[in-house]
Design an enzyme around this catalytic site. Structure first.
Site, PDB file in Angstrom:
ATOM      1  CB  SER A 155      -0.878  -0.059   1.318  1.00 39.91           C
ATOM      2  OG  SER A 155      -2.135   1.059   1.044  1.00 39.91           O
ATOM      3  CG  ASP A 246      -7.136  -2.271  -3.370  1.00 40.50           C
ATOM      4  OD1 ASP A 246      -7.296  -1.116  -3.096  1.00 40.50           O
ATOM      5  OD2 ASP A 246      -5.721  -2.790  -3.269  1.00 40.50           O
ATOM      6  CG  HIS A 276      -6.077  -1.990   0.101  1.00 41.79           C
ATOM      7  ND1 HIS A 276      -4.947  -1.612  -0.790  1.00 41.79           N
ATOM      8  CD2 HIS A 276      -5.530  -1.322   1.435  1.00 41.79           C
ATOM      9  CE1 HIS A 276      -3.926  -1.032  -0.222  1.00 41.79           C
ATOM     10  NE2 HIS A 276      -4.294  -0.810   1.096  1.00 41.79           N
TER      11      HIS A 276
END
Length: 304
Positions: A155, A246, A276
């Site tokens: 991320s 996501d 995610h």
């Protein structure tokens, strides 16, 4: 493909990543949230290792994991945690740091970079680069092989890993690999996956907009948006992992496509039905284990 049943079950328990309206996130609330971790048991076991030590690299705290005793040079992974540049820590990702060390037979240097909004852009990117430079410059102090150093992140940490990879190239350094797990590669928020996965799948577009606002920076700056880097030739070979459900899916895959177009060896793997954050929660998601095994295979190939 349909949303994975485990993702469905997770979302019933945790519909959004923040569990609170962003409008209520005062500095005091942010500080309190940083001390809490409702997912500790789902992050995986705390595997005992012969070496786990905390150090400070030019003001940046790091935790060093070594899967074997002695001083034999091992491959090294510099790891950057996720959390939207606002949350997350080395301590919160301790289980993953240990897992990366064991699966890859590598020294792992997990970086406690500064967090926004207390420390806005480019503080996190600067800290990431500070540690990567130091691992290359003082590989022996880490028990690392200077020819087998990879960068890795998920991320926002994937963003930092991607940025550090091109900064390394520009400095004449040669990372063996960059492992980017559902990375933030742009901040325009204008992709189909942002539109189609804006709400209802954990991390939402509203939360991402808030994270980006806290971190700040120029959207055209490749230290914030590596997708905007004009020249990607000569970057480290890459593995890009994305999740189908996501908002960040499309920009991660666009980055992989740009790397391939620039002649960079890259392998993209999308996890169908996944959301995610799955990679960090093996206690919830079987796909986390699958993805970690795949990532380890790719890293071990790079370290040969």
């Amino acid at each position: 493909m349909p949303l994975h049943p485990q993702a469905e079950a997770y979302l019933k328990l945790f519909p959004t990543d923040l569990e609170t309206p962003v409008s209520s996130l005062t500095p005091e609330a942010i500080a309190q949230m940083r001390t809490l971790d409702g997912f500790a048991e789902q992050r995986g076991p705390i595997v005992p290792l012969p070496v786990v030590r905390d150090e400070v690299v030019e003001g940046v705290p790091v935790r060093v994991y070594r899967p074997e005793a002695g001083d034999r040079p091992l491959p090294a992974i510099v790891y950057f945690h996720g959390g939207g540049w606002v949350f997350g820590s080395v301590a919160r990702n301790d289980a993953l740091g240990r897992d990366l060390a064991v699966r890859n037979g590598a020294v792992v240097v997990s970086v406690d970079y500064r967090l926004a909004p207390d420390h806005p852009f480019p503080a996190a990117a600067d800290d990431a680069w500070t540690v990567v430079k130091d691992v290359f410059a003082r590989a022996g102090a880490y028990g690392a092989d200077p020819g087998r150093i990879a960068v890795c992140g998920d991320s926002a940490g994937g963003n930092l890993a991607a940025v550090a990879a091109w900064q390394a190239r520009d400095a004449g350094l040669r990372p063996a690999h960059q492992l980017l797990i559902y990375p933030v590669t742009d901040v325009a928020m204008d992709t189909p996956s942002y539109r189609d996965r804006a709400t209802g799948f954990g991390l939402g577009a509203g939360e991402m907009a808030w994270f980006i606002e806290q971190y700040g920076g120029d959207p055209a700056d490749p230290r914030l948006a590596p997708l905007r880097l004009a020249d990607k030739t000569g970057l480290a070979p890459a593995t890009v992992i994305t999740a189908e459900y996501d908002p960040l899916c499309d920009e991660g895959e666009a980055y992989a496509a740009q790397l391939a177009a620039a002649g960079v060896p890259v392998e993209l793997r999308r996890y169908g039905g996944a959301i995610h954050g799955f990679f960090g929660l093996p206690g919830f998601f079987d796909q986390a284990v699958e993805a970690r095994e795949y990532a380890a295979l790719r890293l071990k190939e790079a370290f040969r």
